[in-house]
Enzyme design. Structure first.
Site, PDB file in Angstrom:
ATOM      1  N   GLU A  84      -5.717 -10.764  -2.192  1.00 36.05           N
ATOM      2  CA  GLU A  84      -6.563 -10.639  -0.986  1.00 36.05           C
ATOM      3  C   GLU A  84      -8.034 -10.530  -1.367  1.00 36.05           C
ATOM      4  OE1 GLU A  84      -5.201  -7.489   1.616  1.00 36.05           O
ATOM      5  OE2 GLU A  84      -3.097  -7.930   1.237  1.00 36.05           O
TER       6      GLU A  84
ATOM      7  N   GLU B 156       0.814  -1.232   0.000  1.00 40.86           N
ATOM      8  CA  GLU B 156       0.000   0.000   0.000  1.00 40.86           C
ATOM      9  C   GLU B 156       0.844   1.276   0.000  1.00 40.86           C
ATOM     10  OE1 GLU B 156      -2.864  -0.528   3.179  1.00 40.86           O
ATOM     11  OE2 GLU B 156      -3.774  -2.243   2.179  1.00 40.86           O
TER      12      GLU B 156
ATOM     13  N   HIS C  81      -9.823  -6.200  -3.050  1.00 43.06           N
ATOM     14  CA  HIS C  81     -10.922  -6.057  -2.085  1.00 43.06           C
ATOM     15  C   HIS C  81     -12.031  -5.291  -2.811  1.00 43.06           C
ATOM     16  CE1 HIS C  81      -8.760  -7.636   1.330  1.00 43.06           C
ATOM     17  NE2 HIS C  81      -7.752  -6.823   1.089  1.00 43.06           N
TER      18      HIS C  81
ATOM     19  N   ASN D 231       2.359  -4.682  -3.358  1.00 50.98           N
ATOM     20  CA  ASN D 231       0.975  -5.144  -3.197  1.00 50.98           C
ATOM     21  C   ASN D 231       0.098  -3.949  -2.816  1.00 50.98           C
ATOM     22  OD1 ASN D 231      -0.766  -7.579  -2.877  1.00 50.98           O
ATOM     23  ND2 ASN D 231      -0.867  -6.980  -0.713  1.00 50.98           N
TER      24      ASN D 231
ATOM     25  N   ASP E 121     -11.783 -10.348  -1.862  1.00 51.17           N
ATOM     26  CA  ASP E 121     -13.118 -10.520  -1.301  1.00 51.17           C
ATOM     27  C   ASP E 121     -14.043  -9.538  -2.020  1.00 51.17           C
ATOM     28  OD1 ASP E 121     -12.301  -8.177   0.129  1.00 51.17           O
ATOM     29  OD2 ASP E 121     -12.029  -9.296   1.996  1.00 51.17           O
TER      30      ASP E 121
HETATM   31  C1  XIL Z   1      -6.400  -7.163   7.754  1.00 51.53           C
HETATM   32  C2  XIL Z   1      -6.628  -8.422   8.587  1.00 51.53           C
HETATM   33  O1  XIL Z   1      -7.396  -9.345   7.862  1.00 51.53           O
HETATM   34  C3  XIL Z   1      -7.309  -8.060   9.889  1.00 51.53           C
HETATM   35  O2  XIL Z   1      -7.412  -9.195  10.741  1.00 51.53           O
HETATM   36  C4  XIL Z   1      -6.523  -6.969  10.605  1.00 51.53           C
HETATM   37  O3  XIL Z   1      -7.221  -6.564  11.761  1.00 51.53           O
HETATM   38  C5  XIL Z   1      -6.322  -5.772   9.691  1.00 51.53           C
HETATM   39  O4  XIL Z   1      -5.696  -6.199   8.490  1.00 51.53           O
HETATM   40  N1  XIL Z   1      -5.014  -5.078   3.303  1.00 51.53           N
HETATM   41  C6  XIL Z   1      -3.990  -5.858   3.734  1.00 51.53           C
HETATM   42  C7  XIL Z   1      -4.222  -6.840   4.828  1.00 51.53           C
HETATM   43  O5  XIL Z   1      -2.915  -5.838   3.134  1.00 51.53           O
HETATM   44  O6  XIL Z   1      -3.077  -7.022   5.616  1.00 51.53           O
HETATM   45  C8  XIL Z   1      -5.375  -6.441   5.700  1.00 51.53           C
HETATM   46  O7  XIL Z   1      -5.631  -7.499   6.617  1.00 51.53           O
HETATM   47  C9  XIL Z   1      -6.584  -6.135   4.865  1.00 51.53           C
HETATM   48  C10 XIL Z   1      -6.314  -4.998   3.919  1.00 51.53           C
END
Ligand code: XIL
Length: 352
Positions: free
Chosen positions: A272, A166, A243, A207, A274
């Protein structure tokens, strides 16, 4: 092509309710071995030379039904928190790899690959790091030591690292993190070089989220990746977190975007995934979600160097979404009772 898929998906959706009863127990490995079980997502993905993975987190590993699906359906795991800075270096110079190790051990027992996540990120940093000011030489030394100690510890155990997570804002400018503000933009190249020294074989990724579409933020990565490659900095891949949220629309330029990174000689991965929605979910929203899961899976399969897909945990029971996005949820392919949703069957369909 799309049309056909859509029709097929409708058919799949209609059959899903019936199939749940038939296939869910075997997907959970409750039927024992070798009784005409349908192939897992991992097996289907492997036929395309890809992996299909899930994030997981240490507290969940006591949930045996949860673990049964995690162990059987996926061939790749990412620790959701266990390898982050706050967990791995809770005191300056004092390292604790127990959380990450637990997940690496589990993955090893199940012959799953592990993505290391993450070395440099502005979030979930330990207090000792955020609660004081650092000079550039001090922070440089801290960063180098953190990266190299962690990468060395997991050498040969993870196949890829999210080295920097990020790093950019939505408009493509650098995020003003403590690392950027203290060290300048060169911290990214330095982090990659230090990680490479510590494990010359591991794949090194940048990432981020909201870089699925072509736009200012993904353009920033494209430009940075071009520069880093030109300078011979060890960068091997770009991770698109993916996401997604139904209310923002599907990133229709995803496949083109993956392809332009491939052309730079980089791997890509959906790291990641979802797809959240306002809850309660309904049939319509779940059908759209299923379509999106299918589309993003097809996008990855269409681009040779898109090496795999990771969902950010696999069940709504353990999704991070409800805690972080007010009123949203239902983002994953399995529901809170560990039952497969239409999205699960849509992914299978895309992988067939
Ligand atoms: C999230 C985890 O899933 C949670 O359990 C934690 O509280 C916060 O982080 N982007 C990322 C991940 O790169 O590391 C994050 O994971 C979600 C967003």
């Amino acid at each position: 092509m799309r049309k056909n898929r859509r029709n097929r998906l409708r058919l799949v959706g209609a059959l899903a309710a019936v199939l749940v009863a038939v296939t869910a127990p075997s997907a959970q490995g409750l039927c024992g071995e070798g009784h005409n079980e349908p192939p897992t997502l991992a097996e289907l993905a492997q036929r395309h030379g890809r992996y299909f993975g899930s994030a997981t987190d240490n507290p969940e590993l006591v949930d045996e039904p949860y673990k049964a699906i995690l162990d059987s359906e996926f061939d790749q795991i990412t620790p959701g928190n266990g390898m982050k800075w706050y967990a791995t270096e809770p005191q300056q110079g004092v390292f604790d790899f127990s959380a990450g190790d637990e997940i690496v051990d589990l993955a090893r027992a199940n012959r799953q690959k592990v993505r290391g996540h993450t070395l440099v990120w502005h979030s979930q940093l330990p207090n000792w790091l955020t609660s004081r000011e650092w000079t550039a030489p001090e922070l440089r030394a801290v960063l180098k030591k953190h990266i190299q100690t962690e990468v060395r510890h997991y050498r040969g155990k993870v196949f890829a690292w999210d080295v920097v997570n990020e790093a950019f804002n939505e408009d493509g400018t650098y995020r003003e993190t403590v690392f950027y503000k203290t060290l300048g933009p060169g911290y990214i190249a330095d982090a990659l070089r230090w990680a490479h020294q510590a494990d010359p074989r591991v794949k090194l990724y940048l990432n981020d989220y909201n870089i699925e579409s072509i736009g200012p933020k993904s353009d920033a990565y494209f430009k940075l990746a071009q520069e880093l490659r030109a300078e011979g900095v060890p960068l091997h891949g770009i991770g698109l977190q993916a996401h997604l949220a139904l209310q923002y629309g599907y990133p229709t330029t995803l496949e083109d975007n993956l392809r332009r990174f491939s052309r730079l000689g980089l791997d890509t991965a959906l790291t990641e995934v979802d797809i959240r929605m306002y809850v309660p979910a309904d049939e319509q929203k779940l059908a759209t979600q299923a379509q999106w899961y299918m589309d993003l899976t097809e996008a990855c399969l269409a681009v040779r160097r898109c090496v795999g897909i990771t969902i950010w945990d696999y069940t709504d029971k353990y999704s991070w979404i409800p805690a972080f996005f007010d009123g949203e949820g239902a983002a994953l392919p399995w529901d809170e009772q560990l039952q497969p949703k239409p999205a699960y069957y849509a992914i299978r369909e895309a992988l067939k």
